[in-house]
Design a protein around this motif. Sequence first.
Motif, PDB file in Angstrom:
ATOM      1  N   ILE A   1       0.920  -1.152   0.028  1.00 11.81           N
ATOM      2  CA  ILE A   1      -0.008  -0.004   0.031  1.00 11.81           C
ATOM      3  C   ILE A   1       0.903   1.351  -0.036  1.00 11.81           C
ATOM      4  CG2 ILE A   1      -1.772   1.228   1.202  1.00 11.81           C
ATOM      5  CD1 ILE A   1      -2.675  -1.475   2.478  1.00 11.81           C
ATOM      6  N   LYS A   2       1.759   1.296   0.751  1.00  9.27           N
ATOM      7  CA  LYS A   2       2.790   2.473   0.910  1.00  9.27           C
ATOM      8  C   LYS A   2       3.524   2.453  -0.391  1.00  9.27           C
ATOM      9  CE  LYS A   2       3.708   2.196   5.823  1.00  9.27           C
ATOM     10  NZ  LYS A   2       4.769   1.855   6.994  1.00  9.27           N
ATOM     11  N   ASP A   3       3.980   1.759  -1.501  1.00  8.69           N
ATOM     12  CA  ASP A   3       4.690   1.721  -2.448  1.00  8.69           C
ATOM     13  C   ASP A   3       3.758   2.273  -3.505  1.00  8.69           C
ATOM     14  OD1 ASP A   3       6.978   0.589  -1.421  1.00  8.69           O
ATOM     15  OD2 ASP A   3       6.625  -1.301  -2.229  1.00  8.69           O
ATOM     16  N   ALA A   4       2.291   1.642  -3.268  1.00 10.24           N
ATOM     17  CA  ALA A   4       1.519   2.108  -4.231  1.00 10.24           C
ATOM     18  C   ALA A   4       1.043   3.804  -3.928  1.00 10.24           C
ATOM     19  CB  ALA A   4       0.121   1.576  -4.233  1.00 10.24           C
ATOM     20  N   PHE A   5       0.997   4.306  -3.164  1.00 10.77           N
ATOM     21  CA  PHE A   5       0.742   5.714  -2.695  1.00 10.77           C
ATOM     22  C   PHE A   5       1.945   6.497  -3.073  1.00 10.77           C
ATOM     23  CE2 PHE A   5       1.705   9.096   0.279  1.00 10.77           C
ATOM     24  CZ  PHE A   5       0.682   9.897  -0.180  1.00 10.77           C
ATOM     25  N   LEU A   6       3.137   5.902  -2.867  1.00 11.66           N
ATOM     26  CA  LEU A   6       4.332   6.695  -3.234  1.00 11.66           C
ATOM     27  C   LEU A   6       4.474   6.810  -4.990  1.00 11.66           C
ATOM     28  CD1 LEU A   6       7.130   8.090  -2.230  1.00 11.66           C
ATOM     29  CD2 LEU A   6       8.185   5.691  -2.678  1.00 11.66           C
ATOM     30  N   THR A   7       4.042   5.687  -5.685  1.00 12.33           N
ATOM     31  CA  THR A   7       3.959   5.780  -6.950  1.00 12.33           C
ATOM     32  C   THR A   7       2.605   6.845  -7.654  1.00 12.33           C
ATOM     33  OG1 THR A   7       4.521   3.485  -7.144  1.00 12.33           O
ATOM     34  CG2 THR A   7       3.581   4.461  -9.078  1.00 12.33           C
ATOM     35  N   MET A   8       1.665   6.801  -6.777  1.00 16.13           N
ATOM     36  CA  MET A   8       0.730   7.460  -7.245  1.00 16.13           C
ATOM     37  C   MET A   8       1.006   9.193  -6.774  1.00 16.13           C
ATOM     38  SD  MET A   8      -1.912   9.677  -5.703  1.00 16.13           S
ATOM     39  CE  MET A   8      -2.028   9.045  -3.949  1.00 16.13           C
ATOM     40  N   TRP A   9       1.389   9.400  -5.786  1.00 12.50           N
ATOM     41  CA  TRP A   9       2.157  10.885  -5.154  1.00 12.50           C
ATOM     42  C   TRP A   9       3.056  11.201  -6.414  1.00 12.50           C
ATOM     43  CZ3 TRP A   9      -0.119  14.494  -2.858  1.00 12.50           C
ATOM     44  CH2 TRP A   9       0.635  15.610  -2.527  1.00 12.50           C
ATOM     45  N   ASN A  10       3.964  10.509  -6.770  1.00 15.36           N
ATOM     46  CA  ASN A  10       5.054  11.049  -7.567  1.00 15.36           C
ATOM     47  C   ASN A  10       4.425  11.261  -8.923  1.00 15.36           C
ATOM     48  OD1 ASN A  10       6.997  10.874  -5.729  1.00 15.36           O
ATOM     49  ND2 ASN A  10       7.551   8.758  -6.083  1.00 15.36           N
ATOM     50  N   LYS A  11       3.465  10.667  -9.325  1.00 11.54           N
ATOM     51  CA  LYS A  11       2.654  10.800 -10.707  1.00 11.54           C
ATOM     52  C   LYS A  11       1.980  12.273 -10.408  1.00 11.54           C
ATOM     53  CE  LYS A  11       2.001   6.090 -12.318  1.00 11.54           C
ATOM     54  NZ  LYS A  11       0.933   5.113 -12.503  1.00 11.54           N
TER      55      LYS A  11
ATOM     56  N   ILE B   1      10.356  14.621  -6.713  1.00 11.40           N
ATOM     57  CA  ILE B   1       9.740  13.312  -6.604  1.00 11.40           C
ATOM     58  C   ILE B   1      10.406  12.545  -5.246  1.00 11.40           C
ATOM     59  CG2 ILE B   1       9.972  10.853  -7.648  1.00 11.40           C
ATOM     60  CD1 ILE B   1       8.463  13.160  -9.288  1.00 11.40           C
ATOM     61  N   MET B   2       9.550  11.696  -4.287  1.00  9.04           N
ATOM     62  CA  MET B   2       9.784  11.280  -3.302  1.00  9.04           C
ATOM     63  C   MET B   2      10.474  10.012  -3.472  1.00  9.04           C
ATOM     64  SD  MET B   2       8.648  13.208  -0.738  1.00  9.04           S
ATOM     65  CE  MET B   2       7.582  14.765  -0.595  1.00  9.04           C
ATOM     66  N   ASP B   3      11.532   9.631  -2.629  1.00 13.55           N
ATOM     67  CA  ASP B   3      12.167   8.634  -2.455  1.00 13.55           C
ATOM     68  C   ASP B   3      11.630   7.511  -1.881  1.00 13.55           C
ATOM     69  OD1 ASP B   3      14.021   9.466  -4.583  1.00 13.55           O
ATOM     70  OD2 ASP B   3      15.193  10.218  -2.784  1.00 13.55           O
ATOM     71  N   GLU B   4      11.044   7.933  -0.704  1.00 13.26           N
ATOM     72  CA  GLU B   4      10.381   7.111   0.423  1.00 13.26           C
ATOM     73  C   GLU B   4       9.209   7.507   0.776  1.00 13.26           C
ATOM     74  OE1 GLU B   4      12.789   8.617   4.140  1.00 13.26           O
ATOM     75  OE2 GLU B   4      13.369   6.754   3.404  1.00 13.26           O
ATOM     76  N   TYR B   5       8.380   6.610   1.415  1.00  6.87           N
ATOM     77  CA  TYR B   5       7.026   6.798   1.946  1.00  6.87           C
ATOM     78  C   TYR B   5       7.067   7.842   2.999  1.00  6.87           C
ATOM     79  CZ  TYR B   5       2.632   5.795   4.599  1.00  6.87           C
ATOM     80  OH  TYR B   5       1.522   5.867   5.199  1.00  6.87           O
ATOM     81  N   GLN B   6       6.101   8.740   3.086  1.00  8.79           N
ATOM     82  CA  GLN B   6       6.218   9.788   4.346  1.00  8.79           C
ATOM     83  C   GLN B   6       4.577   9.525   4.968  1.00  8.79           C
ATOM     84  OE1 GLN B   6       7.338  13.560   3.881  1.00  8.79           O
ATOM     85  NE2 GLN B   6       9.094  13.229   2.641  1.00  8.79           N
ATOM     86  N   GLU B   7       4.571   9.240   6.207  1.00  9.70           N
ATOM     87  CA  GLU B   7       3.422   9.036   7.126  1.00  9.70           C
ATOM     88  C   GLU B   7       2.715  10.373   6.980  1.00  9.70           C
ATOM     89  OE1 GLU B   7       2.053   8.603  11.421  1.00  9.70           O
ATOM     90  OE2 GLU B   7       3.734   7.340  10.808  1.00  9.70           O
TER      91      GLU B   7
END
Length: 529
Positions: free
Chosen positions: A371-381, A488-494
């Motif tokens: 879920i965190k990886d999916a959010f990171l991908t979505m946010w960067n897009k 672009i974010m490199d890692e998930y941020q809560e």
Amino acid sequence: MTKMVKTIEPVRQKVLKELRPKKRVCAYCRVSTDSTKQHTSYVAQTKYYKEYIKKRGEWEFTGIFADESSGTKVKNRDEFQRMIRECEKGNIDLIITKSITRFARNTVDSIETIRTLKALGVSVYFEKENINTISEQSEQMLTILSSIAQGESENISTNVRWGIHKRFGDGSYIPSSVAYGYAKDENGELIIKEDEAGIIRRIYNEYLSGKGSYAIARDLTCDNIPTIRIAEKWNEGVIKQILQNPIYSGELLLQKTYTTDVLPFTKKINHGELPMYSVKDSHKPIITMEQEERVQEIYEYRRAQMGMDDSDKYQNRYEFSSKIICKECGGIFRRQKIYIGKPYEKIQWCCVNHIKDRKNCTMKAVREDIIKDAFLTMWNKLVSNHIEILYPLLESLKKLRVNKEQEEEILRLNNKISELMEQSHILHRVMIKGYMDSAIFMEKQNAINIEIEEYKKRRNVLLESNGYEKEIEGTNRILQIIKYNPVIMDEYQEELFIHTVDKVLVGKNGDITFRLINHLEFTEYIAKR
């Protein structure tokens, strides 16, 4: 015509007496919280009630239920609840207790429990008041006496709080529990616990070197560092609590929380309802004042950049709690641990309806890291394409507004909230620089937070009747966050997730849809593992 009336005699008690020659009697009491006295008290009361019940030939002793003599809520007493369950099973006919104050100090709990027991055919006998609840006249008397007992409990609580406040004021108060990194000596004074203090220094040093709270928590977990005593694991929230606690620079801040005056007593965070007390140089610091000031500067700067303020704190234990929804059945996902104790231990989230019955919902669990990886991908897009997506959306929403006067008033309130938030940030910077005492800062900060809360209430009333304002406000909020975080974010941020995502919708085909705070939805597809 004479009517023939035949009386049908009650047979329940008669039949029960035939089936149960002896009335099954138990005792309920509350024993001392002092462990040295608890066993003695329990043994003494057990002996007393055994002898008391055995004197009656028609009674049979079925045990004693004893709780610690503290809580004022029935639900907090395990033995009390166990006794009620035994009554529901039909294993108890009569409960003997010393007095109403021993049974319950909350009027509502007392009366509701007695009514429940009467419906089960179970009576309660109060020795001191000589009242048996099986009688018709008992409830009125019990209501009066329970109210008196509740008042006594509230008076005792008031007296206890008065003593605590007095010790707050003269600096003699000793906290019952101590923060991670400290212990108490034989006199109750705070002393540094070196093994934990080393972790505190590491957290501060890494934060000052530019590492974020999430990354610090992740690395502590990877290094198998024992967790803070009240936490299940190292997480971003725990790190932030440590970084925001003035205790590590030698200052003790008292009455950060308080308990309500009346039953049921409820613990709340002190947002300016009651005074706080700052004790400078109360104990030996773990970090220097310079480190503390610099950390607060960085923390405040990052919050300002993210467009966040303290009045919008996240209340759930985990950032995904109550946010992940099942597309199949609409159920909420619950957090689970898998492979517990193994090197590859993982966290996953699973639909509650699937957990209860797989026939009702076939949705499988999804791992938290996915879920965190999916959010990171979505946010960067979204960051990469926000000009083409968010600005046209904002213009379209503005054209759909209906009431011009309400729109202007909402804009005025938004500006006022922004001004107060800016005042809050300035106030924080002034305090960090040492130009304002922390106690005065807390007083002024609480006043600003109360003002912000009041303006937000007024604005929310208008939002209910003004079309698309929530969507407009959410879009502006996201744009503000992107403005100060355009890379672009490199890692998930809560914190980024908490302040931008409203719901996460999980489907069976590996699709995870993020519904943002402006109701815009983006879907990511994950490879099946």
